[in-house]
Design a protein around this motif. Structure first.
Motif, PDB file in Angstrom:
ATOM      1  N   VAL A 561      44.207  49.456  37.181  1.00  0.00           N
ATOM      2  CA  VAL A 561      44.037  48.526  36.068  1.00  0.00           C
ATOM      3  C   VAL A 561      43.684  47.124  36.558  1.00  0.00           C
ATOM      4  O   VAL A 561      43.016  46.355  35.845  1.00  0.00           O
ATOM      5  N   GLU A 564      39.894  47.089  37.031  1.00  0.00           N
ATOM      6  CA  GLU A 564      39.221  47.139  35.720  1.00  0.00           C
ATOM      7  C   GLU A 564      39.288  45.790  35.022  1.00  0.00           C
ATOM      8  O   GLU A 564      38.292  45.310  34.452  1.00  0.00           O
ATOM      9  N   THR A 565      40.462  45.140  35.078  1.00  0.00           N
ATOM     10  CA  THR A 565      40.620  43.841  34.425  1.00  0.00           C
ATOM     11  C   THR A 565      39.790  42.764  35.119  1.00  0.00           C
ATOM     12  O   THR A 565      39.158  41.929  34.451  1.00  0.00           O
ATOM     13  N   LYS A 568      36.188  43.189  34.019  1.00  0.00           N
ATOM     14  CA  LYS A 568      35.907  42.744  32.654  1.00  0.00           C
ATOM     15  C   LYS A 568      35.944  41.226  32.534  1.00  0.00           C
ATOM     16  O   LYS A 568      35.247  40.641  31.693  1.00  0.00           O
ATOM     17  N   LYS A 569      36.747  40.576  33.395  1.00  0.00           N
ATOM     18  CA  LYS A 569      36.807  39.109  33.376  1.00  0.00           C
ATOM     19  C   LYS A 569      35.613  38.478  34.072  1.00  0.00           C
ATOM     20  O   LYS A 569      35.100  37.443  33.655  1.00  0.00           O
ATOM     21  N   ILE A 732      45.590  37.242  36.817  1.00  0.00           N
ATOM     22  CA  ILE A 732      45.361  38.582  36.244  1.00  0.00           C
ATOM     23  C   ILE A 732      46.489  39.521  36.631  1.00  0.00           C
ATOM     24  O   ILE A 732      47.045  40.245  35.795  1.00  0.00           O
ATOM     25  N   ASN A 735      49.773  38.555  34.776  1.00  0.00           N
ATOM     26  CA  ASN A 735      49.727  38.926  33.358  1.00  0.00           C
ATOM     27  C   ASN A 735      49.886  40.430  33.159  1.00  0.00           C
ATOM     28  O   ASN A 735      50.580  40.887  32.241  1.00  0.00           O
ATOM     29  N   LEU A 736      49.237  41.212  34.027  1.00  0.00           N
ATOM     30  CA  LEU A 736      49.360  42.671  33.932  1.00  0.00           C
ATOM     31  C   LEU A 736      50.784  43.115  34.219  1.00  0.00           C
ATOM     32  O   LEU A 736      51.308  44.031  33.566  1.00  0.00           O
ATOM     33  N   GLU A 739      52.886  42.251  31.188  1.00  0.00           N
ATOM     34  CA  GLU A 739      52.537  43.156  30.091  1.00  0.00           C
ATOM     35  C   GLU A 739      53.188  44.529  30.279  1.00  0.00           C
ATOM     36  O   GLU A 739      53.718  45.124  29.334  1.00  0.00           O
TER      37      GLU A 739
END
Length: 1000
Positions: A561, A564-565, A568-569, A732, A735-736, A739
């Motif tokens: 993940v 992937e993040t 996308k950023k 990132i 934050n992951l 989350e």
């Protein structure tokens, strides 16, 4: 120089490349030189010499191969200078029945009639002490042959005969280890082989065939039989020799035998694939399989006895890879026309559609046809050609329903992937080329697909008719490829279970890519890179991958993940993102394939494959780091710097950022910016301890004046190089992690917080004094001592011709090639260093000396310095540790032993007095300081001092390996005196002497 000479030179270069490989040596050439006991380094030097001779216009294209064999022979001969006893030399010319002597060279040259005279001269020379080695013996043999024989025998023919005999000796000895056959069998085998080779023109191709033939002679050959059934792999029958074992069938072909008395129970055949007739079987000869495999001689080869493979159904068969000693066979099978165009070869390589192929006809597959009325039929289509990434084929049977086509028509075949890696075929019956699609976007695609999905009722019968209607509606649409692919997937779900089974036949859940990748990983665990490379090549050619970007979809694969993040950023994308399923493991395959290509020297291919991997995952650090390795080996420093800079934007693991700084240090070192290199290597050690990095820093500190680390790091900042992880990537990860914690995913949250802590150094504790990963480079006491014991070696490096043996070759001879030799490993054990340390030492030596010729003494000095330095690094913690006064006084013994080694023990009293006072006054608190003060009082030859350090360590190792002895001090003194005239490789002698002393 005229244009014709230049062209001839280019042809010579091309011929050399065919024989030896391109940028790196070919596997075939490496097998060739290793079969005559030469090293890869010899092969490189040999190739360089040929290149020089071609550059000087001394070799025509026709002369390259002959000259190659001459040089191989000369290098072989140069390796045979070891002194031999008279009995050993006489044995080499004594018995003509053996396979390892000069008689066989005479036999191959067709001058065995001269052998008695030649042998007499050689024997006399041996008795007269004119010959002391096999090298001299060969030289005298050559002179005798050239003087006694006619003019048809020249030096090149002698060289070729010597190579053949050497190969024969090497491989028969190797095989005899396993076969354990009696000597008479080997002699018979050797004589048979030599008779076959006699008088033939020798070539590199013949050599490779020769190696295969020796390994697969009839008594070694093992054929595994299994009945020919519906599950056979048609690829086994593509230009292969196949044995069918059936006595009745074999006897029906007895009429082709030359001898009526031969009683066969098997058939030797040649199998091939044709486009129209499928798999064909051509009978070569009858044979008999009992304990051995015996091929019977055939009367003639006037006719080709060919039939369909169907005739052999249920008959046990086995693929035969041994030699076929029958005249005319090669010409006989070459007349069978089987060449398929590249399009069909590609079609046959798609393993995912094997279950919808027609048995015995690999180019025929089942294709689903649909019309607007909802009618569907499965029909046979024979693939013909590839166009615009789609296959086209001939319809083989006329359908019952109206599809607008009939038997003989060309139809477009759409291959699409279902779940679990299944690839199926559907007929695209559109008759027009799609219009320009530049005005259509992903929104248009989504709008159409939404309308299609919303119109479905859930009733399979109704939905099937609707979807078929949509297929025909959109077959001429500019987005037809994308739409038909998605509609086909929906349509498959509407088929009944019976319809699916009739279409799929024996479809299973196998994943060829994953299975192949698992096999490659197992091979890599054994370090068998050649086999792994071959498997990866096969997998790449045979795996059909339906993950190509189109106008609507953009395919990607991420390892986790975080990646992937980050993607996308950091990246903008207009197309619809589609994640490749995890089971495919596509990225791992491309990464490993790229690594293997790079490993074997195919750097351009490696770059291409790794760039494909980056298309799927542009933020993958393993792929980016391997791409850095490609650029390092290609010395493409511009691309190397750009790739490192790009990777810093995405890195999130300590080991990866440490590797990036190491690569950056390498880049700046190669571009002679040593301060920046020093800073990069230093930052690397902040994230991960690495022995080679430490060695690079030590080498830099020796090479340059004192470097200001803070200034160097500021220079890095000016180069826009980050000094730690990217702040956006840190956010990132944080934050992951939060989350995951909020969503009650404790394992994922813990994993992410661990990464976050490493990135922010929140979990970094001060290293304790007993931490094995301590950064020895910044231990001031160790550095001080190392520099005082460092040699200032003004090595004069004179560039030498590449045709001569370089220092790298000498290092390989001295320490071992790809595998360290036993002497060096024993030395490492004697000073308690690991094999990894040995590999680093060898690497350091090569980086210091490179391809330069230097005096052997200089090499040995540097070698001893490196051994000494690694011992110091191993002992750095305890040597820098603060000791009590009593412990320090005990350590004085080592200083005394050093004087004893230099035969200056009479000076000890004065030195001991000075050192004892400093210990009492707390001026000396560790062994490092004690050693430094000792050297201040007594300046000893640094070369010899380092040699003593190594030998003294060996003595301590010996003593520690044995039970305690009463007279230990006396034994150490005696061993030091004994070792004065010994080398550091004489560990076994020291141990023998120790065993003698303990009983005195």
């Amino acid at each position: 120089m005229g244009i014709f000479s230049f062209r001839k030179k280019n042809k010579s270069k091309k011929r050399l490349k065919e024989l030896t490989g391109g940028f790196t040596l070919s596997f075939e050439f490496m097998d060739y030189i290793q079969s005559v006991n030469l090293t890869i380094s010899d092969g490189v030097s040999l190739k360089d010499q040929l290149n020089e001779e071609i550059d000087e216009y001394r070799l025509s294209p026709e002369e390259v191969e002959t000259r190659l064999h001459e040089l191989v022979y000369i290098y072989m001969k140069d390796s045979q200078k070891k002194e031999l006893s008279k009995s050993e030399l006489l044995k080499l010319v004594d018995d003509k029945r053996t396979y390892n002597n000069l008689y066989n060279m005479a036999f191959l040259l067709g001058i065995e009639e001269y052998w008695p005279d030649i042998r007499r001269n050689l024997v006399n020379s041996i008795h007269n002490n004119s010959v002391g080695s096999y090298f001299t013996l060969l030289t005298m043999f050559e002179s005798s042959v050239l003087s006694l024989s006619d003019e048809s025998i020249d030096f090149s023919k002698i060289c070729q005969s010597g190579i053949i005999v050497s190969i024969l000796k090497s491989y028969t000895e190797e095989l005899n280890k396993d076969a354990e056959l009696d000597p008479q069998k080997w002699r018979d085998l050797s004589e048979k082989f030599l008779k076959k080779q006699r008088g033939k023109k020798f070539s590199l191709k013949d050599t490779i065939r020769l190696l295969k033939d020796i390994i697969k002679w009839d008594f070694v050959e093992k054929i595994v039989f299994s009945p020919l059934d519906d599950n056979f792999d048609f690829r086994d029958f593509d230009k292969s020799f196949v044995v069918f074992k059936n006595e009745k069938l074999a006897k029906s072909y007895s009429y082709i035998n030359k001898k009526e008395s031969d009683v066969p129970n098997s058939l030797l055949t040649y199998s091939f694939i044709t486009h129209e007739l499928g798999i064909g079987i051509c009978v070569i000869a009858t044979a008999r399989i009992d304990d051995n495999f015996k091929i019977f001689e055939r009367d003639n080869f006037d006719t080709h006895l060919i039939s369909s493979i169907k005739e052999y159904f249920k008959v046990p068969y086995g693929v035969y890879s041994g030699s076929i000693d029958i005249p005319f066979v090669e010409e006989y099978v070459s007349n069978i026309k089987t060449d398929a165009p590249q399009d069909l070869k590609e079609f046959r390589s798609i393993t995912e559609i094997d279950d919808i192929r027609l048995n015995y006809f690999p180019d025929d597959i089942q294709v689903l046809f649909l019309n607007e009325n909802g009618t569907n039929e499965v029909m046979w289509v024979r693939a013909e050609y590839l166009k615009d990434n789609n296959f086209y084929g001939t319809l083989l049977n006329t359908p019952y329903a109206d599809f607008g086509v009939e038997s003989g028509d060309i139809v477009k075949i759409e291959l699409f992937e279902l779940e679990k890696g299944k690839v199926r075929a559907i007929a695209d019956l559109s008759d027009e080329t799609p219009k320009d699609s530049t005005n259509y976007s992903i929104d248009d695609f989504n709008k159409i697909m939404t309308e299609i999905v919303d119109s479905l009722t859930g009733n399979p019968l109704v939905d099937k008719k609707l979807l078929v209607k949509y297929l025909h509606t959109y077959k001429k649409h500019p987005l037809s490829t994308e739409l038909i692919r998605e509609i086909a997937k929906l349509l498959y779900v509407t088929l009944s279970e019976i319809e699916q089974k009739s279409y799929e036949k024996a479809c299973d859940e196998e994943n060829p890519l994953k299975d192949g990748l698992d096999e490659i990983k197992k091979i890599l665990d054994k370090k068998d890179y050649k086999t792994a490379m071959n498997k990866a090549e096969q997998l790449h050619q045979s795996t059909y991958l339906e993950f190509k970007d189109d106008q609507i979809h953009e395919y990607h694969y991420f390892g986790n993940v975080i990646e992937e993040t980050i993607f996308k950023k950091k990246f903008t994308h207009e197309k619809q993102l589609v994640m490749i399923p995890d089971y495919t493991d596509l990225l791992s395959f491309y990464y490993i394939y790229g690594f293997l290509l790079n490993h074997v020297g195919r750097h351009s291919d490696a770059k291409r494959i790794l760039e494909i991997a980056l298309d799927y995952n542009p933020v993958s650090l393993p792929v980016l780091l391997e791409l850095c390795e490609v650029y390092k080996l290609r010395e493409d420093f511009g691309y190397l710097k750009r790739t490192i800079t790009e990777a810093f934007k995405y890195v999130y693991l300590k080991k990866d950022i440490a590797k990036l700084y190491r690569d950056l240090g390498y880049y700046y070192g190669k571009t002679n910016r040593y301060e920046l290199s020093f800073a990069a290597y230093t930052l690397s050690l902040e994230f991960e301890w690495n022995t080679s990095t430490n060695a690079e820093l030590t080498a830099l500190s020796r090479k340059t004046n004192k470097i200001d680390l803070i200034k160097s790091i500021n220079l890095l900042r000016q180069e826009s190089i980050p000094i730690s992880f990217n702040s956006e990537v840190i956010s990132i990860v944080k934050n992951l992690a939060e989350e995951a914690k909020n969503n009650n995913l404790p394992e994922i949250s813990s994993y992410l917080f661990n990464i976050y802590n490493e990135m922010t150094l929140n979990n970094k504790e001060k290293k304790s004094s007993n931490d094995s990963t301590k950064n020895n480079l910044f231990d001031k006491e160790l550095l001080s001592f190392a520099h005082e014991n460092t040699l200032d070696l003004p090595i004069e490096r004179k560039k030498v011709s590449k045709s001569k043996k370089t220092q790298n070759n000498i290092i390989d001879d001295y320490l071992g090639g790809n595998v360290l030799n036993d002497n060096f490993i024993n030395l490492l054990d004697s000073v308690e260093l690991s094999v990894d340390a040995g590999l680093e030492i060898k690497k350091d030596l090569k980086s210091i000396f490179g391809n330069y010729k230097s005096d052997m003494k200089e090499f040995e000095k540097e070698f001893i310095f490196l051994i000494n330095r690694y011992i110091l690094i191993n002992n750095s913690e305890k040597d820098s540790k603060q000791l009590t006064k009593e412990e320090l006084k005990e350590k004085l013994n080592e200083c005394y032993y050093k004087l004893l080694y230099f035969s200056k023990e009479d000076e000890w009293k004065t030195i001991e007095s000075n050192l004892s006072k400093k210990i009492e006054n707390d001026e000396i608190k560790s062994f490092n300081i004690l050693t430094r003060e000792f050297h201040n009082l007594k300046h000893l030859n640094p070369n010899k001092t380092m040699k003593f350090n190594v030998i003294y360590k060996q003595i301590l190792t010996i003593i520690n390996n044995y039970p305690p002895v009463d007279n230990e001090d006396k034994i150490i003194k005696d061993l030091i005196i004994f070792s004065r005239d010994k080398t550091i490789f004489d560990f076994k002698l020291l141990e023998i002497q120790f065993n003698s002393l303990i009983y005195i």
